[in-house]
Every structure is written in structure tokens, then in C-alpha cells.
Scaffold this motif. Structure first.
Motif: not given
Length: 120
Positions: A4-9, A35-39
Motif C-alpha cells: 500500500a505504501a509503494c502504491i501510494m508513493i 502530498q506531504k500531509t497525506l504522507y
């Protein structure tokens, strides 16, 4: 979780590359803030909830005693919802400037002045 982290990035980088082709600097700045907030909203629960939880669940399989550490897990779990809004106030520039200006005005004691926030 890692997938999920890889897909999000990957998807967020694709969105940024697509937006760089024909958007203004202010729109790009807002997109980077989002983007920073979502990360951060992804990684804060990951650090405060998932890593401690999975480490405690895996500890018996690795013959590690986790009695003392597991007592502090509810505290870590409780901090995650508290840190998310603080992080948003820090990352999003308009919120940060509003908060700083409000705190400065309260320190100075300007009782008859009003501050009306606006987004640029």
C-alpha cells in the motif's frame, strides 16, 4: 502494508509529474502541501500503531518477553489521533501562518484588532 505504501508513493509521484506539465506554481505548491500531509497521515499511524502492534504480536514467536513494552502500547495508540491535526497545522502553510499570527496577537494584547484569515 508495504505494498500500500509503494502504491501510494508511485501514484503520488505520477500525479506530481502530470501536474508539472501545465499548472501554475501556486497550484503545484498546494499539491505538494497536500502530498506531504497525506504522507505524514500515512506514516504517523504506521509508526505509532502498526509497528508497535506487530512487534508485540511477533515477540512471542521470537522468544522475546514483551510484558513491559506492551503496557505502553495504549499510550502510543492514543497519541496517533492527537498528532495528526498538529502535523496538518505544521505542514499546511495557511493554517501555520494563521496560528502564528493569532498567537502573536494574543501575546501583544491587541484586543480591538480582528484577523480575518484568507487562502491565497
Amino acid at each position: 502494508m508495504a505494498s500500500a505504501a509503494c502504491i501510494m508513493i508511485f501514484c503520488s509521484q505520477a500525479v506530481l509529474r502530470t501536474m508539472q506539465m501545465g499548472t501554475s506554481k501556486s497550484t503545484m505548491a498546494l499539491q505538494k502541501q497536500v502530498q506531504k500531509t497525506l504522507y505524514a497521515q500515512f506514516f504517523i499511524p504506521f509508526i505509532f500503531i502498526h509497528i508497535p502492534f506487530y512487534s508485540i504480536c511477533l515477540a512471542p514467536f521470537l522468544n522475546i518477553r514483551s510484558t513491559g513494552i506492551s503496557d505502553y502500547l495504549p499510550i502510543l495508540f492514543a497519541w496517533s489521533p492527537a498528532i495528526n491535526p498538529i502535523m496538518v497545522l505544521y505542514v499546511v502553510g495557511d493554517f501555520r501562518r494563521f496560528l502564528i499570527n493569532t498567537l502573536k496577537r494574543k501575546k501583544i494584547g491587541a484586543s480591538n484588532s480582528y484577523f480575518i484569515p484568507y487562502c491565497t
